[in-house]
Write a protein that holds these residues in place. Structure first.
Motif, PDB file in Angstrom:
ATOM      1  N   LYS A 120     -32.727 -69.888 -26.456  1.00 24.28           N
ATOM      2  CA  LYS A 120     -32.706 -68.419 -26.418  1.00 24.28           C
ATOM      3  C   LYS A 120     -31.407 -67.873 -27.004  1.00 24.28           C
ATOM      4  O   LYS A 120     -31.414 -66.870 -27.712  1.00 24.28           O
ATOM      5  CB  LYS A 120     -32.894 -67.923 -24.983  1.00 24.28           C
ATOM      6  N   ARG A 121     -30.278 -68.541 -26.710  1.00 23.58           N
ATOM      7  CA  ARG A 121     -28.996 -68.075 -27.256  1.00 23.58           C
ATOM      8  C   ARG A 121     -28.932 -68.259 -28.766  1.00 23.58           C
ATOM      9  O   ARG A 121     -28.394 -67.418 -29.481  1.00 23.58           O
ATOM     10  CB  ARG A 121     -27.834 -68.795 -26.568  1.00 23.58           C
TER      11      ARG A 121
ATOM     12  N   SER B 166     -31.117 -63.756 -34.739  1.00 23.63           N
ATOM     13  CA  SER B 166     -31.740 -62.443 -34.904  1.00 23.63           C
ATOM     14  C   SER B 166     -30.717 -61.315 -35.015  1.00 23.63           C
ATOM     15  O   SER B 166     -31.075 -60.186 -35.312  1.00 23.63           O
ATOM     16  CB  SER B 166     -32.686 -62.159 -33.736  1.00 23.63           C
TER      17      SER B 166
ATOM     18  N   SER C  73     -22.436 -65.573 -35.791  1.00 24.47           N
ATOM     19  CA  SER C  73     -23.882 -65.556 -36.007  1.00 24.47           C
ATOM     20  C   SER C  73     -24.258 -65.341 -37.465  1.00 24.47           C
ATOM     21  O   SER C  73     -25.225 -65.912 -37.952  1.00 24.47           O
ATOM     22  CB  SER C  73     -24.527 -64.469 -35.146  1.00 24.47           C
TER      23      SER C  73
ATOM     24  N   ASP D  90     -32.384 -72.282 -22.304  1.00 27.28           N
ATOM     25  CA  ASP D  90     -31.307 -71.292 -22.372  1.00 27.28           C
ATOM     26  C   ASP D  90     -30.587 -71.372 -23.716  1.00 27.28           C
ATOM     27  O   ASP D  90     -30.314 -70.350 -24.342  1.00 27.28           O
ATOM     28  CB  ASP D  90     -30.312 -71.505 -21.222  1.00 27.28           C
TER      29      ASP D  90
ATOM     30  N   LEU E  75     -22.207 -67.324 -31.459  1.00 27.57           N
ATOM     31  CA  LEU E  75     -22.894 -68.345 -30.677  1.00 27.57           C
ATOM     32  C   LEU E  75     -21.821 -69.257 -30.089  1.00 27.57           C
ATOM     33  O   LEU E  75     -21.022 -69.835 -30.828  1.00 27.57           O
ATOM     34  CB  LEU E  75     -23.848 -69.153 -31.557  1.00 27.57           C
TER      35      LEU E  75
ATOM     36  N   ALA F  31     -28.816 -60.329 -32.437  1.00 29.08           N
ATOM     37  CA  ALA F  31     -28.619 -59.694 -31.134  1.00 29.08           C
ATOM     38  C   ALA F  31     -27.244 -60.002 -30.543  1.00 29.08           C
ATOM     39  O   ALA F  31     -26.738 -59.255 -29.708  1.00 29.08           O
ATOM     40  CB  ALA F  31     -29.710 -60.133 -30.164  1.00 29.08           C
ATOM     41  N   SER F  32     -26.634 -61.120 -30.980  1.00 27.82           N
ATOM     42  CA  SER F  32     -25.273 -61.439 -30.546  1.00 27.82           C
ATOM     43  C   SER F  32     -24.444 -61.771 -31.782  1.00 27.82           C
ATOM     44  O   SER F  32     -24.967 -62.259 -32.778  1.00 27.82           O
ATOM     45  CB  SER F  32     -25.273 -62.606 -29.554  1.00 27.82           C
TER      46      SER F  32
ATOM     47  N   GLU G 127     -31.593 -68.278 -30.777  1.00 32.19           N
ATOM     48  CA  GLU G 127     -32.500 -67.265 -31.327  1.00 32.19           C
ATOM     49  C   GLU G 127     -31.848 -65.885 -31.339  1.00 32.19           C
ATOM     50  O   GLU G 127     -32.011 -65.124 -32.288  1.00 32.19           O
ATOM     51  CB  GLU G 127     -33.801 -67.238 -30.530  1.00 32.19           C
ATOM     52  N   ALA G 128     -31.089 -65.553 -30.297  1.00 28.04           N
ATOM     53  CA  ALA G 128     -30.388 -64.269 -30.249  1.00 28.04           C
ATOM     54  C   ALA G 128     -29.341 -64.180 -31.350  1.00 28.04           C
ATOM     55  O   ALA G 128     -29.180 -63.144 -31.990  1.00 28.04           O
ATOM     56  CB  ALA G 128     -29.744 -64.070 -28.878  1.00 28.04           C
ATOM     57  N   ALA G 129     -28.643 -65.291 -31.596  1.00 27.23           N
ATOM     58  CA  ALA G 129     -27.625 -65.305 -32.653  1.00 27.23           C
ATOM     59  C   ALA G 129     -28.279 -65.156 -34.026  1.00 27.23           C
ATOM     60  O   ALA G 129     -27.802 -64.402 -34.875  1.00 27.23           O
ATOM     61  CB  ALA G 129     -26.815 -66.595 -32.584  1.00 27.23           C
TER      62      ALA G 129
END
Length: 77
Positions: free
Chosen positions: A29-30, A36, A56, A26, A42, A38-39, A32-34
């Motif tokens: 994934k968070r 990229s 991010s 988890d 973080l 996407a968020s 990676e989202a930051a």
């Protein structure tokens, strides 16, 4: 689990110690989202319950480790 986050234009990195039962996938994934975009932020909660928020756009790198392989310094056993 240990987490190190490098922040752009900051001389020191952020070091966090998470609970051993923290969900590594988890968190990955968070992160990676930051990275990229996407968020925007973080957010990570350490083992003492303190929350750390990192924008991010300022994350240079993130490193996930574990307590098992860490080196001890001093006279600890």
């Amino acid at each position: 689990m240990d987490v190190r986050i490098g922040v752009t234009q900051a001389p020191r990195e952020i070091n966090l110690e998470l609970a051993e039962d923290a969900d590594r996938e988890d968190l990955k994934k968070r992160i990676e989202a930051a990275l990229s975009g996407a968020s925007d932020v973080l957010a990570i909660t350490d083992k003492r319950g303190n929350e750390t928020f990192v924008p991010s756009a300022k994350i240079a790198y993130a490193e996930l480790g574990s307590q098992e392989g860490s080196r001890s310094i001093g006279f600890g056993g």
